[in-house]
Design a protein around this motif. Structure first.
Motif, mmCIF file in Angstrom:
data_model
loop_
_atom_site.group_PDB
_atom_site.id
_atom_site.type_symbol
_atom_site.label_atom_id
_atom_site.label_comp_id
_atom_site.label_asym_id
_atom_site.label_seq_id
_atom_site.Cartn_x
_atom_site.Cartn_y
_atom_site.Cartn_z
ATOM 1 N N LYS A 141 0.835 -1.221 0.000
ATOM 2 C CA LYS A 141 0.000 0.000 0.000
ATOM 3 C C LYS A 141 0.861 1.260 0.000
ATOM 4 N N ARG A 142 1.929 1.218 0.782
ATOM 5 C CA ARG A 142 2.780 2.421 0.902
ATOM 6 C C ARG A 142 3.548 2.688 -0.377
ATOM 7 N N VAL A 143 4.005 1.617 -1.026
ATOM 8 C CA VAL A 143 4.790 1.780 -2.267
ATOM 9 C C VAL A 143 4.138 0.914 -3.345
ATOM 10 N N PRO A 144 3.178 1.491 -4.082
ATOM 11 C CA PRO A 144 2.413 0.686 -5.042
ATOM 12 C C PRO A 144 3.278 -0.071 -6.066
ATOM 13 N N GLY A 145 4.401 0.471 -6.457
ATOM 14 C CA GLY A 145 5.243 -0.216 -7.457
ATOM 15 C C GLY A 145 6.283 -1.148 -6.851
ATOM 16 N N PHE A 146 6.108 -1.500 -5.592
ATOM 17 C CA PHE A 146 7.118 -2.274 -4.848
ATOM 18 C C PHE A 146 6.941 -3.763 -5.187
ATOM 19 N N VAL A 147 7.638 -4.197 -6.244
ATOM 20 C CA VAL A 147 7.428 -5.549 -6.782
ATOM 21 C C VAL A 147 7.778 -6.633 -5.750
ATOM 22 N N GLN A 148 8.820 -6.386 -4.937
ATOM 23 C CA GLN A 148 9.198 -7.403 -3.928
ATOM 24 C C GLN A 148 8.041 -7.719 -2.999
ATOM 25 N N SER A 149 7.233 -6.698 -2.680
ATOM 26 C CA SER A 149 6.130 -6.945 -1.744
ATOM 27 C C SER A 149 5.082 -7.855 -2.376
ATOM 28 N N LEU A 150 4.934 -7.782 -3.703
ATOM 29 C CA LEU A 150 4.000 -8.687 -4.398
ATOM 30 C C LEU A 150 4.496 -10.125 -4.298
ATOM 31 N N ASP A 151 5.794 -10.306 -4.468
ATOM 32 C CA ASP A 151 6.374 -11.653 -4.355
ATOM 33 C C ASP A 151 6.230 -12.167 -2.921
ATOM 34 N N THR A 152 6.545 -11.303 -1.958
ATOM 35 C CA THR A 152 6.432 -11.689 -0.546
ATOM 36 C C THR A 152 4.994 -12.094 -0.210
ATOM 37 N N LEU A 153 4.046 -11.277 -0.664
ATOM 38 C CA LEU A 153 2.630 -11.574 -0.405
ATOM 39 C C LEU A 153 2.233 -12.904 -1.035
ATOM 40 N N GLY A 154 2.650 -13.071 -2.293
ATOM 41 C CA GLY A 154 2.337 -14.313 -2.994
ATOM 42 C C GLY A 154 2.877 -15.528 -2.254
ATOM 43 N N TRP A 155 4.093 -15.385 -1.752
ATOM 44 C CA TRP A 155 4.761 -16.498 -1.056
ATOM 45 C C TRP A 155 4.085 -16.786 0.287
ATOM 46 N N ALA A 156 3.710 -15.716 0.999
ATOM 47 C CA ALA A 156 3.038 -15.893 2.297
ATOM 48 C C ALA A 156 1.660 -16.541 2.106
#
Length: 225
Positions: A141-156
């Motif tokens: 949410k804080r950094v919409p283009g933060f691709v690592q957070s998408l990977d982290t979320l997907g993995w979690a």
């Protein structure tokens, strides 16, 4: 005054060091930073960039020492704790890495890099998965283009067994143009769980194309046989 002159000198030495480091003249950079610290040990910017230089040189023990020196002078230095966490992680001291990141989030609960990295460690260990998802969602949410957070979320979400949400986030990471074999590896695992074998194989092949020496490469090759 003398103090102002000293601060100007330390700043000048530190900036010269940063310039040398950018030029890959690491020994010269380290000398400049150490000269600044010699003038006043409490000058944290020099400790911090000294640590970053050692980190780049993969001299992790020296990097850790510099970050700890920064913290000894400035106990609330978020950047030092963030980098200390990264250094511990690289050195496989996972518990220490988690502690450093937890400290960052105590000092400031809204640091996306700390939110994401702590969430990643939880997901990797398959622990605190609800908190991992919360943290990674906050980073996203804080950094919409933060691709690592998408990977982290997907993995979690994958570790939690929520495959639709895992797929949604990992697909978004791929659509963002990510060039990380780890993301494709995760995507392949999710497709295997959803019974989409051809898509899983495509994702695994993509991971190998990006990096044939990727840490999961042997595992992927075994699955593709």
């Amino acid at each position: 005054s003398n103090r102002q002159a000293q601060i100007r000198t330390m700043l000048s030495l530190t900036l010269k060091g940063v310039f040398k480091a950018e030029q890959k003249q690491f020994d010269a950079a380290i000398e400049q930073f150490k000269s600044a610290i010699a003038l006043d040990y409490r000058y944290t910017p020099a400790h911090l960039v000294l640590g970053n230089t050692y980190f780049e040189l993969k001299n992790y023990n020296a990097a850790m020492e510099s970050y700890k020196n920064t913290i000894s002078v400035d106990p609330n230095n978020i950047q030092a704790y963030l980098m200390l966490g990264s250094t511990y992680y690289v050195e496989c001291q996972k518990a220490e890495a988690q502690k450093a990141l937890q400290t960052v989030l105590k000092l400031n609960p809204n640091v996306p890099m700390a939110q994401n990295n702590l969430a990643w460690m939880y997901a990797e260990n398959g622990e605190n998965l609800d908190e991992a998802i919360q943290l990674a969602e906050a980073a996203k949410k804080r950094v919409p283009g933060f691709v690592q957070s998408l990977d982290t979320l997907g993995w979690a979400y994958y570790k939690k067994g929520n495959y639709p949400k895992a797929l949604e986030n990992l697909t978004a990471a791929v659509q963002a143009g990510v060039k990380d074999p780890g993301v494709y590896y995760h995507l392949g695992l999710v497709y295997m769980k959803t019974g989409e074998q051809p898509k899983a194989r495509d994702a695994f092949r993509q991971a190998l194309n990006l990096d044939p020496k990727f840490e999961k490469a042997d595992e992927i090759r075994a699955m593709l046989k």
